[in-house]
Design a protein around this motif. Structure first.
Motif, short mmCIF file in Angstrom:
data_model
loop_
_atom_site.label_atom_id
_atom_site.label_comp_id
_atom_site.label_asym_id
_atom_site.label_seq_id
_atom_site.Cartn_x
_atom_site.Cartn_y
_atom_site.Cartn_z
N LEU A 198 5.51 20.52 4.40
CA LEU A 198 4.15 19.99 4.41
C LEU A 198 3.62 19.69 2.88
CD1 LEU A 198 2.22 22.58 6.82
CD2 LEU A 198 3.15 20.27 7.33
N GLU A 199 4.20 20.26 2.00
CA GLU A 199 4.02 19.94 0.58
C GLU A 199 4.69 18.56 0.41
OE1 GLU A 199 1.99 20.93 -1.62
OE2 GLU A 199 1.48 22.97 -0.94
N LYS A 200 5.69 18.39 0.70
CA LYS A 200 6.27 16.94 0.52
C LYS A 200 5.45 15.85 1.30
CE LYS A 200 11.26 17.98 -0.44
NZ LYS A 200 12.62 17.65 -0.01
N TYR A 201 5.16 16.22 2.59
CA TYR A 201 4.21 15.21 3.18
C TYR A 201 2.80 15.01 2.71
CZ TYR A 201 2.57 13.26 7.54
OH TYR A 201 1.67 12.35 8.47
N ASN A 202 2.44 15.96 2.14
CA ASN A 202 1.18 15.81 1.31
C ASN A 202 1.37 14.79 0.35
OD1 ASN A 202 -0.68 17.61 2.65
ND2 ASN A 202 -0.21 19.46 1.33
N GLU A 203 2.49 14.85 -0.38
CA GLU A 203 2.74 13.94 -1.51
C GLU A 203 2.84 12.48 -0.83
OE1 GLU A 203 6.36 15.07 -3.64
OE2 GLU A 203 5.51 17.24 -4.12
N THR A 204 3.55 12.38 0.45
CA THR A 204 3.66 11.32 1.17
C THR A 204 2.36 10.59 1.40
OG1 THR A 204 6.00 11.72 1.71
CG2 THR A 204 4.76 9.81 2.85
N ILE A 205 1.34 11.37 2.10
CA ILE A 205 0.23 11.02 2.52
C ILE A 205 -0.69 10.67 1.37
CG2 ILE A 205 -1.88 11.79 3.70
CD1 ILE A 205 0.24 10.72 5.71
N SER A 206 -0.78 11.15 0.51
CA SER A 206 -1.91 10.92 -0.63
C SER A 206 -1.19 9.75 -1.20
CB SER A 206 -1.64 12.27 -1.75
OG SER A 206 -2.50 11.94 -2.82
N SER A 207 -0.27 9.55 -1.56
CA SER A 207 0.37 8.22 -1.97
C SER A 207 0.17 6.97 -1.10
CB SER A 207 1.87 8.25 -2.38
OG SER A 207 2.38 6.89 -2.72
N TYR A 208 0.25 7.37 0.07
CA TYR A 208 -0.22 6.28 1.18
C TYR A 208 -1.72 5.95 1.18
CZ TYR A 208 -1.96 4.54 5.84
OH TYR A 208 -2.26 4.00 6.72
N TYR A 209 -2.37 6.95 0.93
CA TYR A 209 -4.01 6.59 0.96
C TYR A 209 -4.44 5.81 -0.44
CZ TYR A 209 -5.00 9.33 5.01
OH TYR A 209 -5.36 9.57 6.33
N SER A 210 -3.63 6.33 -1.47
CA SER A 210 -3.92 5.87 -2.78
C SER A 210 -3.54 4.33 -2.99
CB SER A 210 -3.01 6.50 -3.74
OG SER A 210 -3.47 6.16 -5.16
N ASP A 211 -2.44 3.84 -2.29
CA ASP A 211 -1.82 2.60 -2.35
C ASP A 211 -2.79 1.92 -1.27
OD1 ASP A 211 0.10 3.33 -3.93
OD2 ASP A 211 1.70 3.53 -2.60
N ARG A 212 -3.29 2.36 -0.16
CA ARG A 212 -3.90 1.56 0.64
C ARG A 212 -5.57 1.29 0.05
NH1 ARG A 212 -5.22 3.68 6.89
NH2 ARG A 212 -6.28 1.75 7.57
N THR A 213 -6.06 2.23 -0.79
CA THR A 213 -7.19 2.19 -1.01
C THR A 213 -7.57 1.84 -2.55
OG1 THR A 213 -7.60 4.47 -1.63
CG2 THR A 213 -8.28 3.94 0.64
N GLY A 214 -6.55 1.37 -3.05
CA GLY A 214 -6.56 1.07 -4.61
C GLY A 214 -6.89 2.34 -5.39
N GLY A 215 -6.36 3.51 -4.96
CA GLY A 215 -6.82 4.76 -5.79
C GLY A 215 -8.13 5.32 -5.50
N LYS A 216 -8.80 4.65 -4.63
CA LYS A 216 -10.01 5.29 -4.23
C LYS A 216 -9.99 6.87 -3.29
CE LYS A 216 -12.72 0.92 -4.44
NZ LYS A 216 -13.56 -0.10 -3.73
#
Length: 249
Positions: A198-216
């Motif tokens: 889940l920790e690895k997945y957290n990193e993946t999802i956090s990066s996904y949202y950051s890329d998708r929203t321009g860091g917002k």
């Protein structure tokens, strides 16, 4: 990789559709594919309501939490758990089936049947190049939605399915690691081990949202789930199901 697997692995939710409406042939094909889904003991305990009327779709959009894509799509389907026809079957055969229809087991059967049918419908639609989005928000105001759709006792709306021609290409959300959802022989109860996943997945999802929203936005999956589950929602469901003749035993 065959086309069926490619379609399945390419799934993503679509929330912006063109104004193009589904043809009656497309609608019929989607429903026929839904009907070919597996069904427990051949019970086929679901009904699909197709909604074309713009006013009805607009009202459903309001009831579902003001989600615009409930109103603006190529066609809107509502999948219902339905034991009404089975009550009618009992009447035709002069057999009392009430105890079975009111059991928790038969509500589970109807819900699973409807979900299996909906997934068949979704795959059929995506294989045609259409996009789909499931709408659980139908249950936000489930009683009003049921009245709007004219649902009798022993029929409840479980979720909607917006279908249409995608207006733009959408990104695909990464899923949980395979090891977190697939266990062999028995459930893996080493919590520390799957927390690592889940920790690895957290990193993946956090990066996904950051890329998708321009860091917002960069929230983690466990953060997202904990926040959502900290406040129970739709606590009216039990009383509504009881009122409609479900889960009395």
């Amino acid at each position: 990789m065959n086309p069926t697997i490619q379609t399945l692995l390419s799934h993503r939710s679509v929330r912006q559709f063109t104004e193009k409406k589904l043809s009656q042939e497309q609608i019929n094909t989607i429903v026929e594919c839904a009907q070919m889904a597996s069904t427990s003991s051949f019970i086929q305990a679901y009904t699909i309501i197709g909604v074309k009327n713009p006013d009805t779709k607009a009202r459903l959009a309001e009831l579902a939490g003001n989600q615009p894509y409930v109103a603006a799509n190529g066609h809107f389907f509502v999948f219902c758990a339905d034991l009404n026809r089975h009550e009618a079957a009992g009447e035709m055969e002069q057999t009392d089936v009430t105890a079975s229809l009111e059991s928790t087991e038969k509500f589970l059967v109807a819900s699973v049947d409807a979900a299996l049918a909906a997934q068949n419908a979704s795959i059929a639609a995506e294989s045609m190049g259409l996009g789909i989005c499931y709408i659980g928000g139908i249950r936000n105001n489930i009683e009003e939605a049921g009245e709007l759709l004219g649902l009798p006792d022993r029929v409840v709306p479980l979720f909607g399915l917006a279908v249409g021609e995608p207006a733009k290409e959408t990104s695909q959300k990464p899923r949980l690691p395979l090891k977190n959802v697939y266990h062999e022989e028995k459930y893996e109860q080493d919590r520390e081990q799957f927390k690592k996943g889940l920790e690895k997945y957290n990193e993946t999802i956090s990066s996904y949202y950051s890329d998708r929203t321009g860091g917002k936005r960069s929230d983690r999956w466990t953060e997202q789930m904990s926040g959502m589950l900290s406040e129970p929602k739709r606590m009216h469901m039990k009383s509504y199901l009881d009122k409609k003749g479900f889960m009395k035993s």
